[in-house]
Every structure is written in C-alpha cells, then in structure tokens.
Design an enzyme around this catalytic site. Structure first.
Site, PDB file in Angstrom:
ATOM      1  N   ALA A  92       0.852  -1.186   0.000  1.00  0.00           N
ATOM      2  CA  ALA A  92       0.000   0.000   0.000  1.00  0.00           C
ATOM      3  C   ALA A  92       0.887   1.235   0.000  1.00  0.00           C
ATOM      4  O   ALA A  92       1.998   1.215   0.522  1.00  0.00           O
ATOM      5  CB  ALA A  92      -0.893  -0.012   1.245  1.00  0.00           C
ATOM      6  N   THR A  93       0.371   2.297  -0.599  1.00  0.00           N
ATOM      7  CA  THR A  93       1.243   3.468  -0.757  1.00  0.00           C
ATOM      8  C   THR A  93       0.713   4.708  -0.045  1.00  0.00           C
ATOM      9  O   THR A  93       0.516   4.672   1.156  1.00  0.00           O
ATOM     10  CB  THR A  93       1.512   3.732  -2.240  1.00  0.00           C
ATOM     11  OG1 THR A  93       0.254   3.743  -2.955  1.00  0.00           O
ATOM     12  CG2 THR A  93       2.357   2.636  -2.834  1.00  0.00           C
ATOM     13  N   THR A  94       0.462   5.802  -0.734  1.00  0.00           N
ATOM     14  CA  THR A  94       0.447   7.128  -0.119  1.00  0.00           C
ATOM     15  C   THR A  94      -0.773   7.429   0.763  1.00  0.00           C
ATOM     16  O   THR A  94      -1.915   7.248   0.349  1.00  0.00           O
ATOM     17  CB  THR A  94       0.554   8.200  -1.211  1.00  0.00           C
ATOM     18  OG1 THR A  94       1.627   7.851  -2.090  1.00  0.00           O
ATOM     19  CG2 THR A  94       0.823   9.561  -0.611  1.00  0.00           C
ATOM     20  N   LYS A 154      -6.981   1.957   2.563  1.00  0.00           N
ATOM     21  CA  LYS A 154      -5.821   2.155   3.432  1.00  0.00           C
ATOM     22  C   LYS A 154      -6.114   3.111   4.581  1.00  0.00           C
ATOM     23  O   LYS A 154      -5.260   3.345   5.434  1.00  0.00           O
ATOM     24  CB  LYS A 154      -4.650   2.702   2.625  1.00  0.00           C
ATOM     25  CG  LYS A 154      -4.352   1.936   1.340  1.00  0.00           C
ATOM     26  CD  LYS A 154      -3.369   2.683   0.469  1.00  0.00           C
ATOM     27  CE  LYS A 154      -3.276   2.057  -0.913  1.00  0.00           C
ATOM     28  NZ  LYS A 154      -2.394   2.831  -1.802  1.00  0.00           N
ATOM     29  N   ALA A 199       3.466   4.033  -8.004  1.00  0.00           N
ATOM     30  CA  ALA A 199       2.811   3.157  -7.037  1.00  0.00           C
ATOM     31  C   ALA A 199       1.602   3.807  -6.378  1.00  0.00           C
ATOM     32  O   ALA A 199       0.875   3.154  -5.634  1.00  0.00           O
ATOM     33  CB  ALA A 199       3.803   2.724  -5.965  1.00  0.00           C
TER      34      ALA A 199
END
Length: 269
Positions: free
Chosen positions: A48-50, A81, A223
């Site tokens: 998972a990213t930002t 997220k 990403a």
C-alpha cells in the site's frame, strides 16, 4: 460448584487482568499473535502506498489512494488504506498491505477492548502510544522488508484540537504539526501540502487539499493511484472533528475532484 470435569473458562477470562487486548491474547492464545510473524502469503507481498493527513481549525482530514502494487504491476486498484480507529480517530497504513490490515484490525480491537473494560475511551495520546507498541511488535518482519507503517490522527476532546502522529518501523512515535504524509508518494504529496495548507482552511478546503496532494503524488509516483474516472475509483477520504468520524462519499468527492481538475485546466491555458 461444578464438578472438576465440568467445562470452565481459563482463569485469564475471569481475572480482572489488563485493559490491553494484545496482552490478553498473548496470555490466552499466544499462537494467534505468533501467526502475525509467520511471514509469506500472497497478500502480504502487495504494498500500500500514499497516505496524507492535515489539520484545519476544528478537525483533521486523512486520505489515502486506492492502489496496491506488487513489484512492477498493480496488485489491486481498490484497496482501502484509511480506516476508522474509533469514533474520534483514524488510521492509515502504508507498506506491506496484509500486515498493515492486520495491524489496523488489532488496533481497533485494542481500543474497543480498553473501552469495554474501563468504561471510558483512551485519551488520544494513549491511543497513539498503544499503536506504537503494535508497530514495535512487527519489527521481526520489518527487518525482512515487510514493514507496515501507520499514520494516526484524531480529535483530542481535552484540547479540542486535531493531532497527528507518525511512526517509524521500530515503533518510534512522533507528533506532527499541521500535516504529514507517508508511503512511496509521500515526498510529492508533502511538497503539495506545503504549498496548499494554511491555518484558516475550511473543512471543504481541507478535503480538496488532501485530494490535490494525492493527485500530485500520483502524477510522479507510479505506485500511487490517482482518481480513476472511468472505473469510478476515488481516494478514501475521512474527516474527524468534535462530532466524530465521517467518511466522505464518492459523490461528494466527485464534486471536489471536478473542481480541482477544472482549476488546473484553467491554470494551464
């Protein structure tokens, strides 16, 4: 008194014990916590990213993109997220997705367990400290490259103000001022936040700043997912103030995104 052979709950279930759910499980069923360090699994390889969070007078906004990646390909386009930790706080995760989701669920249970036993919720700082302990417990996997890093924020009923907390992989807890971002696109999102944040933001403006910073991150970080208008995929955005946690629905987000894109298109003319 029942006979010695009659079913009986273990003593840990009947003792006053601790208000920590993690400590309770560690005593009653430690193998369940050990499973968190087993490693492997396809989901845990997705990342998972930002995540971004920023304060405004009277509250805080947290937002996260929806993309999870595994190596060079998109593992999931609609992963969530950002989550409600409890009625006055939110948690976002970046890093190994499976471990991060496990961390979120355990944290939610920890807060619920404390409130049921003590009859009152933890203070916001107390919640931040409990989360640091859970992050530290994941250190064995983090040293193998499977780190999950949270961003935590909420409304402090004592000070009547929003507070933001970031963490490192060993459980270090740091209170942030005004805004913060984590994940692979955080450098780009934070640059956007520096330009757009100011101390007099309204709730609507804060939501749009959060979304705009994610769009900027997606523009430079592969990403990080932006807004997918074809599939109707929008970031998860939540605001927390004195009235509690509220997730912004996609219809409202579509309006915000439309305004941001229109302003950017006009600026390029």
């Amino acid at each position: 008194m029942g006979s010695p052979s009659s079913p009986r709950l273990p003593d840990a279930y009947l003792a006053a014990g601790t208000s920590s759910f993690v400590d309770f499980v560690g005593e009653v069923a430690p193998e369940l916590l050990a499973a968190r360090h087993a490693g492997g699994g396809e989901l845990e390889q997705a990342h998972a990213t930002t995540i971004v969070a920023l304060s405004y007078p009277g509250g805080v906004v947290m937002s996260g993109d929806r993309r999870a990646t595994s190596g060079t390909y998109i593992a999931h386009r609609e992963i969530e997220k950002v989550f409600e930790a409890d009625s006055t706080s939110a948690i976002g995760i970046a890093g190994a997705a499976g471990i991060g989701l496990d961390l979120v669920r355990l944290f939610q249970l920890e807060l619920e367990h404390y409130e049921k036993l003590e009859g009152t919720p933890l203070s916001l700082e107390g919640k931040a400290n409990r989360l640091a302990r859970l992050v530290r417990a994941n250190l064995p996997l983090a040293t193998q490259g499977l780190a999950a890093i949270p961003l935590f924020c909420g409304f402090d009923a004592v000070t009547q103000a929003a507070r933001l907390y970031s963490y490192d992989v060993v459980g270090g807890r740091y209170e942030e001022r005004h805004f913060h971002s984590i994940g692979s696109g955080s450098m780009f999102a934070r640059g956007s936040l520096k330009n757009l944040w100011h101390s007099a933001l309204t709730e609507t403006e804060a939501i749009e700043v959060a979304v705009a910073s994610l769009l900027d991150a997606a523009d430079d970080d592969s990403a990080t997912g932006g807004v997918d208008l074809v599939r109707g995929i929008f970031p998860v955005v939540a605001r927390i103030d004195a009235s509690g946690y509220r997730r912004i629905d996609d219809g409202e987000l579509a309006t915000h995104v439309g305004r941001i894109l229109a302003l950017r298109a006009e600026a390029r003319r």
